[in-house]
Design a protein around this motif. Structure first.
Motif, PDB file in Angstrom:
ATOM      1  N   LEU A 116       0.806  -1.202  -0.080  1.00  0.00           N
ATOM      2  CA  LEU A 116       0.072  -0.030   0.068  1.00  0.00           C
ATOM      3  C   LEU A 116       0.824   1.227  -0.100  1.00  0.00           C
ATOM      4  O   LEU A 116       0.500   2.266  -0.750  1.00  0.00           O
ATOM      5  CB  LEU A 116      -1.056  -0.142   1.389  1.00  0.00           C
ATOM      6  CG  LEU A 116      -2.059  -0.899   1.101  1.00  0.00           C
ATOM      7  CD1 LEU A 116      -3.315  -0.787   2.314  1.00  0.00           C
ATOM      8  CD2 LEU A 116      -3.084  -0.299  -0.254  1.00  0.00           C
ATOM      9  N   SER A 117       1.767   1.467   0.792  1.00  0.00           N
ATOM     10  CA  SER A 117       2.722   2.624   0.992  1.00  0.00           C
ATOM     11  C   SER A 117       3.520   2.887  -0.445  1.00  0.00           C
ATOM     12  O   SER A 117       3.575   3.906  -1.020  1.00  0.00           O
ATOM     13  CB  SER A 117       3.696   2.248   2.130  1.00  0.00           C
ATOM     14  OG  SER A 117       4.718   1.722   1.617  1.00  0.00           O
ATOM     15  N   LEU A 134       2.375   1.762  -3.583  1.00  0.00           N
ATOM     16  CA  LEU A 134       1.145   2.392  -4.323  1.00  0.00           C
ATOM     17  C   LEU A 134       0.992   3.806  -4.127  1.00  0.00           C
ATOM     18  O   LEU A 134       0.893   4.538  -4.901  1.00  0.00           O
ATOM     19  CB  LEU A 134      -0.016   1.477  -4.068  1.00  0.00           C
ATOM     20  CG  LEU A 134       0.090   0.189  -4.823  1.00  0.00           C
ATOM     21  CD1 LEU A 134      -1.350  -0.655  -4.475  1.00  0.00           C
ATOM     22  CD2 LEU A 134       0.148   0.306  -6.427  1.00  0.00           C
ATOM     23  N   LEU A 135       0.860   4.099  -2.908  1.00  0.00           N
ATOM     24  CA  LEU A 135       0.626   5.607  -2.352  1.00  0.00           C
ATOM     25  C   LEU A 135       1.635   6.617  -2.965  1.00  0.00           C
ATOM     26  O   LEU A 135       1.320   7.475  -3.665  1.00  0.00           O
ATOM     27  CB  LEU A 135       0.437   5.771  -0.953  1.00  0.00           C
ATOM     28  CG  LEU A 135      -0.114   7.009  -0.492  1.00  0.00           C
ATOM     29  CD1 LEU A 135      -1.428   7.209  -0.923  1.00  0.00           C
ATOM     30  CD2 LEU A 135       0.101   7.034   1.047  1.00  0.00           C
ATOM     31  N   ARG A 136       2.912   6.064  -2.860  1.00  0.00           N
ATOM     32  CA  ARG A 136       3.969   6.728  -3.099  1.00  0.00           C
ATOM     33  C   ARG A 136       4.126   7.108  -4.598  1.00  0.00           C
ATOM     34  O   ARG A 136       4.316   7.917  -5.114  1.00  0.00           O
ATOM     35  CB  ARG A 136       5.277   6.160  -2.768  1.00  0.00           C
ATOM     36  CG  ARG A 136       6.282   7.183  -2.505  1.00  0.00           C
ATOM     37  CD  ARG A 136       7.484   6.781  -1.761  1.00  0.00           C
ATOM     38  NE  ARG A 136       8.690   7.301  -1.924  1.00  0.00           N
ATOM     39  CZ  ARG A 136       9.825   7.240  -1.138  1.00  0.00           C
ATOM     40  NH1 ARG A 136       9.938   6.263  -0.647  1.00  0.00           N
ATOM     41  NH2 ARG A 136      10.929   7.873  -1.762  1.00  0.00           N
ATOM     42  N   PHE A 183       1.271   6.955  -6.747  1.00  0.00           N
ATOM     43  CA  PHE A 183       0.339   7.594  -7.079  1.00  0.00           C
ATOM     44  C   PHE A 183       0.534   9.247  -6.851  1.00  0.00           C
ATOM     45  O   PHE A 183       0.458  10.054  -7.702  1.00  0.00           O
ATOM     46  CB  PHE A 183      -0.768   7.515  -6.212  1.00  0.00           C
ATOM     47  CG  PHE A 183      -1.894   8.206  -6.365  1.00  0.00           C
ATOM     48  CD1 PHE A 183      -2.809   8.289  -7.563  1.00  0.00           C
ATOM     49  CD2 PHE A 183      -2.483   9.321  -5.416  1.00  0.00           C
ATOM     50  CE1 PHE A 183      -3.918   9.039  -7.689  1.00  0.00           C
ATOM     51  CE2 PHE A 183      -3.412  10.047  -5.734  1.00  0.00           C
ATOM     52  CZ  PHE A 183      -4.340   9.968  -6.703  1.00  0.00           C
ATOM     53  N   ILE A 184       1.193   9.582  -5.667  1.00  0.00           N
ATOM     54  CA  ILE A 184       1.658  10.860  -5.402  1.00  0.00           C
ATOM     55  C   ILE A 184       2.776  11.523  -6.439  1.00  0.00           C
ATOM     56  O   ILE A 184       2.581  12.568  -6.913  1.00  0.00           O
ATOM     57  CB  ILE A 184       2.332  11.051  -3.956  1.00  0.00           C
ATOM     58  CG1 ILE A 184       1.195  10.738  -2.899  1.00  0.00           C
ATOM     59  CG2 ILE A 184       2.943  12.238  -3.654  1.00  0.00           C
ATOM     60  CD1 ILE A 184       1.693  10.647  -1.486  1.00  0.00           C
TER      61      ILE A 184
END
Lengths: 286, 307
Positions: free
Chosen positions: B6-7, B9-11, B13-14
């Motif tokens: 998840l982390s 993926l989030l990074r 995306f950002i």
């Protein structure tokens, strides 16, 4: 060979490095004073002297390295081109080193949202090859020499930022930093007077990696016709002008091309050698 | 482990969001996009029409959100030159670039890793020095110079033009540009696999394998090389992500009709819509490639799963 001999050997300079140093010195001298070698001006055209071959291939001493399609003297153009390439390489690499290191130190010193923002910027830069960034910016803005310098300078800043942030974060945990802080030093003094000299090695090592890359980036962009704009010239630009006459006037591409190649080669050989001196952990591996 | 994924993926995306925002900011503050979209000698009414169509009369944040909405819908604007959508222009050129890039990556991987292995196994002797000298040479050789030299050799030595055969699927056509494009990365693969293999060879588990009497070739291929290959995955990921961007200069030299050539041409003609899409596409592939590398590590290196 005894251990003592081995140690002694590692302190003498290898012949390849000497040759590389020699080439760089000759290149710098050529960039600084090369224009004195020729009576011509680098923009002066002469339609009667178009595409004259160099000496040894039917040329005369008036144009020792021949002329281009507009009858401009190649020797003096190479000297000016070398000068511009040298300026762009040094200033560009310095811009990246200073900007990246500063951001890295700030990220490690401030933490919080500022650090998060800088890390985000590093991630963005890491996902965009510098040549693409340069092409995008040159498409949007009018090209100028200053803009081009800045763009080339962006080359690799994210590596400095990432390395510096890591190094400063770990340096912060050292006893000496705590001691200075206890003595009441300002944080500016702590970071720039005490921590920075301790992590300077990392910047220097990265500098030696980046310098040849900057030379190659500048010449590649100028070769694409998007870097240094006429009437100014650079080694890559001379090559791109000569490209259309590859078969008939090979000297227009060969000479600047060889200079670029040997320059990048020499700088990276010297860089490898300097890295071995500066980074003791690499030395045992060789 | 879910947290790790998840982390990441989030990074990713950002990073993509920041890239899109930066592109938006650059285009909006670089001058009048409406004037840039319209033909050079367009009357004021045409410019006004474009300005209204682009929503330039609205506040900045409205423009930003509608820009994001367009991107999510897959609308990246139209090329001023041809009037076609920038996406379709890009997709037209993509196969040629993938063909060239894939071929050069194949060369770089096979030749580079073989050279690196030979160097590591012959550490310190002339083979090792030769490989290292080659890798320095490959690094310093500008690909436009090497490409021109290849063309020149082909023209003078074989009376053929080695390049510009385009995307026609022929070995002969793709080989010269692929060699040019792959030269630098062949050098770095050789250097990297050499140092990685040397590091692995000195690990205790290989000494243990030797002590158990496992033959030398088996130790090399089944014990040392898989472990030495782990750090290479990052390098391969970077190469995959940089496939489009890396071929810009080579495509220009060989008149190869790929994305790189399209990018350079669009920059020269200030075709902002096309440039913007190519930039975003390159950033996208890079981010996805990095993400794949991170996830691949989970599979090939069980040590990460434990942490």
């Amino acid at each position: 060979m005894s251990d003592c001999d081995k140690n002694f050997k590692s302190f003498s300079t290898p012949i390849v490095v000497k040759l590389a140093l020699g080439f760089v010195i000759v290149f710098v001298l050529f960039a600084l004073f090369g224009q004195l070698l020729s009576p011509h001006e680098f923009r002066a055209t002469s339609l009667f002297d178009r595409l004259k071959p160099p000496i040894g291939f039917g040329g005369t001493w008036t144009y020792p390295l021949g002329t281009d399609g507009r009858g401009r003297d190649l020797l003096v153009r190479l000297a000016v081109g070398a000068q511009i390439t040298l300026i762009v390489a040094i200033v560009g690499t310095l811009v990246g080193a200073v900007l990246g290191s500063l951001l890295g130190i700030i990220a490690a010193a401030k933490r919080g949202p500022i650090e998060a923002f800088i890390i985000g910027a590093v991630d963005v830069q890491a996902s965009l090859p510098i040549i693409v960034v340069a092409l995008f910016v040159l498409a949007v803005f009018n090209s100028s020499f200053t803009l081009f310098l800045l763009l080339v300078g962006l080359n690799g800043w994210e590596v400095y930022a990432r390395l510096m942030r890591g190094a400063v974060l770990s340096a912060k945990e050292h006893g000496y930093v705590m001691a200075i802080r206890a003595l009441g030093a300002s944080s500016f003094r702590i970071y720039f007077r005490h921590i920075f000299p301790n992590v300077l090695n990392i910047v220097l090592v990265q500098f030696t990696i980046n310098l040849p890359l900057t030379v190659l980036l500048e010449t590649a962009l100028s070769f694409l016709g998007l870097g240094v704009q006429p009437p100014l010239t650079s080694l890559g630009q001379i090559m791109s002008e000569g490209r259309d006459r590859l078969l008939t006037a090979w000297w227009l591409t060969l000479f600047p091309g060889l200079i670029i190649f040997f320059l990048a080669l020499s700088i990276s050989i010297i860089g490898d050698w300097v890295r071995d001196r500066l980074d003791p952990t690499l030395r045992s591996e060789k | 482990m879910t947290g790790f994924i998840l982390s990441k993926l989030l990074r990713a995306f950002i990073t993509l969001l920041l890239t899109v925002s930066l592109v938006f900011i650059f285009i909006r503050f670089s001058g009048d996009p409406a004037a840039a979209m319209a033909p050079p000698d367009a009357p004021q009414e045409v410019i006004d029409y474009y300005a209204e169509k682009l929503g330039l009369d609205k506040p900045l944040w409205v423009q930003y959100t509608s820009y994001l909405a367009q991107i999510v819908k897959g609308d990246f604007g139209y090329s001023v030159d041809s009037g076609r959508s920038s996406v379709s222009l890009f997709l037209d050129r993509l196969p040629a670039t993938l063909y060239l890039g894939g071929f050069s990556l194949l060369i770089a991987l096979t030749v580079g890793i073989s050279l690196g292995t030979v160097a590591a196994l012959n550490r310190g002797n002339f083979l090792d020095r030769g490989v290292m000298a080659f890798s320095v040479f490959a690094f310093a050789m500008p690909n436009f110079l090497f490409g021109l030299a290849v063309i020149l050799i082909g023209a003078l030595g074989f009376q053929t033009y080695l390049g510009g055969q385009g995307a026609s699927i022929s070995w002969v056509g793709v080989l010269p540009p692929a060699l040019t494009l792959g030269l630098a990365s062949t050098g770095s693969y050789a250097r990297f696999s050499r140092s990685s293999l040397l590091e692995t060879i000195n690990k205790p588990f290989l000494l243990a394998a030797e002590a158990r009497g496992i033959p030398r070739t088996r130790r090399l291929f089944f014990h040392a090389m898989p472990n030495a290959a782990i750090p290479l995955v990052t390098l391969i990921g970077l190469s995959l992500g940089g496939l489009i961007a890396g071929s810009v200069v080579t495509e220009q030299v060989f008149a190869w009709p790929g994305v790189g050539q399209l990018l350079v041409r669009s920059v020269a003609t200030r075709d902002i819509a096309t440039v913007q899409f190519i930039v975003l596409a390159i950033a996208g592939t890079m981010v996805v490639a990095n993400l794949l590398v991170d996830f691949l590590y989970l599979i090939i290196d069980p040590r990460i799963r434990v942490q």
